[in-house]
Design an enzyme around this catalytic site. Sequence first.
Site: not given
Length: 195
Positions: A41-43
């Site tokens: 989700w962070h990247g």
Amino acid sequence: MHISLSTWLRDYLYIPLGGNRNGEWATYRNLFLTMLLGGIWHGAAWTFVLWGAYHGFLLSAHRFLKGRLAGWPQLIPRFLRRSWFYLRVVLFFHVTCFGWLIFRAQNFKQIGQMSAALFHGWEGVSAYQVFRVLNELIPYIWFLMVVQLYQFVKKDLMIIYKSHVLIKGVFYFLCLTLFIIFGVSGAKEFIYFQF
């Protein structure tokens, strides 16, 4: 409505995956997958996948070891039990910081370089230099150490928030002073704007 990332991960990933309802090994799997998906989700970078997997492994390992080592401190002589507590605090602090190294790195090569730098290049640093740096920092951070000790003694992380308005005011003023003295000047992009 605002919710924290940890609450979102719990409510929308961990619980729908089954949480801890389907046995011990399913719980470890669900913890691991939740953190792995949190990393993704962070990247869209392999470093975030590794960061999620790292935290998923740590959470699963903690859950696995917690029950199995519950009686172990009773085997340690009474005078060393407090030392065992502090050793765990120091160990967990460093394990967590290493996780932030993974999060901050741009690629696997940089993770390797930063990890190597943790253990090399200290040959020319003397005990006097370390003492001098600590001596320069303590006048600025003493109140943070006092607050940490107070939170520990009272077993309440929100003790400052619940304190008298005067105590809160002094604490916030000292924190603001630290931000002004040690803060980064100039414009710097917030890390989450990259995602």
